[in-house]
Design an enzyme around this catalytic site. Structure first.
Site, PDB file in Angstrom:
ATOM      1  N   HIS A 224      -1.084   0.725  -9.613  1.00  0.00           N
ATOM      2  CA  HIS A 224      -1.845  -0.346  -8.957  1.00  0.00           C
ATOM      3  C   HIS A 224      -2.260  -1.449  -9.951  1.00  0.00           C
ATOM      4  O   HIS A 224      -3.440  -1.790 -10.053  1.00  0.00           O
ATOM      5  CB  HIS A 224      -3.071   0.228  -8.236  1.00  0.00           C
ATOM      6  CG  HIS A 224      -3.422  -0.539  -6.997  1.00  0.00           C
ATOM      7  ND1 HIS A 224      -3.654   0.041  -5.782  1.00  0.00           N
ATOM      8  CD2 HIS A 224      -3.564  -1.876  -6.797  1.00  0.00           C
ATOM      9  CE1 HIS A 224      -3.939  -0.893  -4.896  1.00  0.00           C
ATOM     10  NE2 HIS A 224      -3.880  -2.071  -5.490  1.00  0.00           N
TER      11      HIS A 224
ATOM     12  N   ARG B 279       0.871  -1.184   0.000  1.00  0.00           N
ATOM     13  CA  ARG B 279       0.000   0.000   0.000  1.00  0.00           C
ATOM     14  C   ARG B 279       0.904   1.229   0.000  1.00  0.00           C
ATOM     15  O   ARG B 279       1.955   1.235   0.654  1.00  0.00           O
ATOM     16  CB  ARG B 279      -0.900   0.024   1.238  1.00  0.00           C
ATOM     17  CG  ARG B 279      -2.073  -0.937   1.170  1.00  0.00           C
ATOM     18  CD  ARG B 279      -3.122  -0.517   0.125  1.00  0.00           C
ATOM     19  NE  ARG B 279      -4.232  -1.453   0.015  1.00  0.00           N
ATOM     20  CZ  ARG B 279      -4.322  -2.434  -0.879  1.00  0.00           C
ATOM     21  NH1 ARG B 279      -3.347  -2.648  -1.738  1.00  0.00           N
ATOM     22  NH2 ARG B 279      -5.389  -3.212  -0.926  1.00  0.00           N
TER      23      ARG B 279
ATOM     24  N   ASP C 146       4.273   0.161  -7.155  1.00  0.00           N
ATOM     25  CA  ASP C 146       2.984  -0.096  -7.808  1.00  0.00           C
ATOM     26  C   ASP C 146       1.885   0.718  -7.125  1.00  0.00           C
ATOM     27  O   ASP C 146       0.811   0.873  -7.687  1.00  0.00           O
ATOM     28  CB  ASP C 146       2.639  -1.588  -7.727  1.00  0.00           C
ATOM     29  CG  ASP C 146       1.364  -1.909  -8.500  1.00  0.00           C
ATOM     30  OD1 ASP C 146       1.291  -1.547  -9.695  1.00  0.00           O
ATOM     31  OD2 ASP C 146       0.429  -2.485  -7.918  1.00  0.00           O
TER      32      ASP C 146
ATOM     33  N   GLU D 159      -2.749   7.682  -4.754  1.00  0.00           N
ATOM     34  CA  GLU D 159      -3.134   7.027  -6.007  1.00  0.00           C
ATOM     35  C   GLU D 159      -4.604   7.188  -6.408  1.00  0.00           C
ATOM     36  O   GLU D 159      -4.940   6.985  -7.580  1.00  0.00           O
ATOM     37  CB  GLU D 159      -2.762   5.541  -5.986  1.00  0.00           C
ATOM     38  CG  GLU D 159      -3.579   4.715  -5.018  1.00  0.00           C
ATOM     39  CD  GLU D 159      -3.087   3.272  -4.928  1.00  0.00           C
ATOM     40  OE1 GLU D 159      -1.981   2.966  -5.372  1.00  0.00           O
ATOM     41  OE2 GLU D 159      -3.848   2.451  -4.384  1.00  0.00           O
TER      42      GLU D 159
END
Ligand code: NAI
Length: 332
Positions: free
Chosen positions: A297, A236, A260, A265
């Site tokens: 993500h 996360r 990622d 985000e």
């Protein structure tokens, strides 16, 4: 039995059709989210599934579902923080989830990001794009078998990542609050996070975001990492203090970051926002850095994972209705 699927994405349609055919159960696909305005569509169905980050916390939604005889919302996600769980419980609506859909999907992207950074792929591409094909001494790389990979969080995904890195020949160490008995033969546990950070060339984060993991990686412990360490985060965004990571990448303390997930985000994940929206943000900054690999993500986004998310969430409804018992239930 009839099931209504909310917020169906084009990439999920194939999996829905396959499950529906295999189980001979009608599944109606609905593009919209489950909201106060759309809950009426659930009338006449035996079960509903959705996949959404937009909150389902309006009391009226649960009240209506109960009225229609729908006793369960089957979420096509692992996390269920978007649902008002207490409210659901009050109305007797179970929220079920898919806790494990493909640890390999996430673990493989962690390995891929680490290898990209280790082998300087972005830097090589950048030099080649201006016609420089030379074996510049700054582009020479380490081999993964000469590296120690530190897995922080050795649960389903972390242990899978450790196994994949080990298969490539790396030495694997791990840190976890609760040791995983299946980790024997894959990694050697360190007693503290600090011990792991001091020894690892590549640090891969696979923890949940909870109070004590918020900004777990920050300037205080980046300074104890090896010079030229690589940090990979597929957990996360808020597991790391991104400003501290950027500072360490710019000063040369860190050799690279594979990200990622980012704390900010929601600004862009799974949206075509255009470059204007990210102008002046940390996202633009990271995209411009040649020692950063950034994906929005995407770690979970494989055919196997999507197929599992859809089929397990529909299985949860089918089994619950057939047996009267709830499956993967998080709030009852
Ligand atoms: P898991 O529950 O199997 O493993 C998490 C591990 O973290 C457990 O072993 C637990 O003991 C450990 N842990 C928790 N708090 C800790 C702490 N304070 N210090 C040390 N260890 C701690 O979870 P799983 O399935 O491996 O997922 C890990 C994380 O990956 C998820 O929480 C989620 O945030 C992230 N994820 C990311 C995806 C993506 O697409 N980028 C997709 C799916 C999950």
């Amino acid at each position: 039995m009839r099931i209504l699927a909310y917020h169906v994405q084009p990439y999920e349609e194939k999996a829905f059709l396959k499950w529906s055919k295999e189980n001979n159960i009608e599944v109606v696909l609905e593009k919209g989210l489950l909201t106060l305005d759309s809950v009426e569509k659930a009338k006449g169905f035996d079960g509903v599934t959705t996949q959404q980050v937009i909150p389902v916390k309006d009391e009226e939604i649960f009240k209506k579902l109960k009225e229609y005889g729908v006793g369960q919302i089957s979420s096509r996600t692992a996390g269920v923080d978007m649902f008002g769980l207490d409210m659901a419980k009050e109305y007797g609506i179970a929220i079920t989830n898919v806790p494990r859909y493909s640890p390999n999907a996430i673990a493989e992207l962690a390995v891929s990001h680490a290898m990209h950074l280790l082998r300087n792929v972005k830097r090589i591409e950048k030099a080649m794009s201006v016609g420089d094909f030379s074996w510049n001494k700054d582009l020479i790389s380490r081999e993964i078998r000469s590296c120690t990979v530190g897995i922080v969080g050795t649960g389903r995904i972390g242990l899978t990542a450790g196994t994949l890195f080990k298969g490539l020949g790396a030495n694997i160490i791990g840190y976890d609050k609760f040791r995983n008995p299946d980790a024997d033969g894959v990694l050697e546990y360190k007693d503290t996070l600090e011990e792991l950070l001091k020894e690892a060339d590549i640090i891969s984060l696979h923890l949940p975001l909870v109070d004590d993991t918020y900004h777990l990686i920050n300037k205080d412990n980046i300074k104890i990492m090896k010079d030229d360490a690589i940090v990979v985060n597929t957990g996360r965004g808020a597991l790391v203090n991104i400003d501290d990571i950027i500072e360490a990448l710019e000063s040369g303390k860190l050799a690279g970051a594979g990200l990622d997930v980012l704390e900010c985000e929601t600004l862009y994940v799974n949206q075509k926002v255009g470059l204007e929206k990210i102008k002046g943000t940390v996202v633009e900054k990271l995209m411009g850095m040649d020692n950063v690999v950034l994906t929005g993500h995407f770690a979970f986004f494989t055919e196997t994972a999507v197929d599992n998310l859809v089929s397990i969430s529909l299985d949860n409804i089918k089994k619950s209705i057939e047996t009267g018992k709830l499956h993967n239930c998080t709030n009852m």
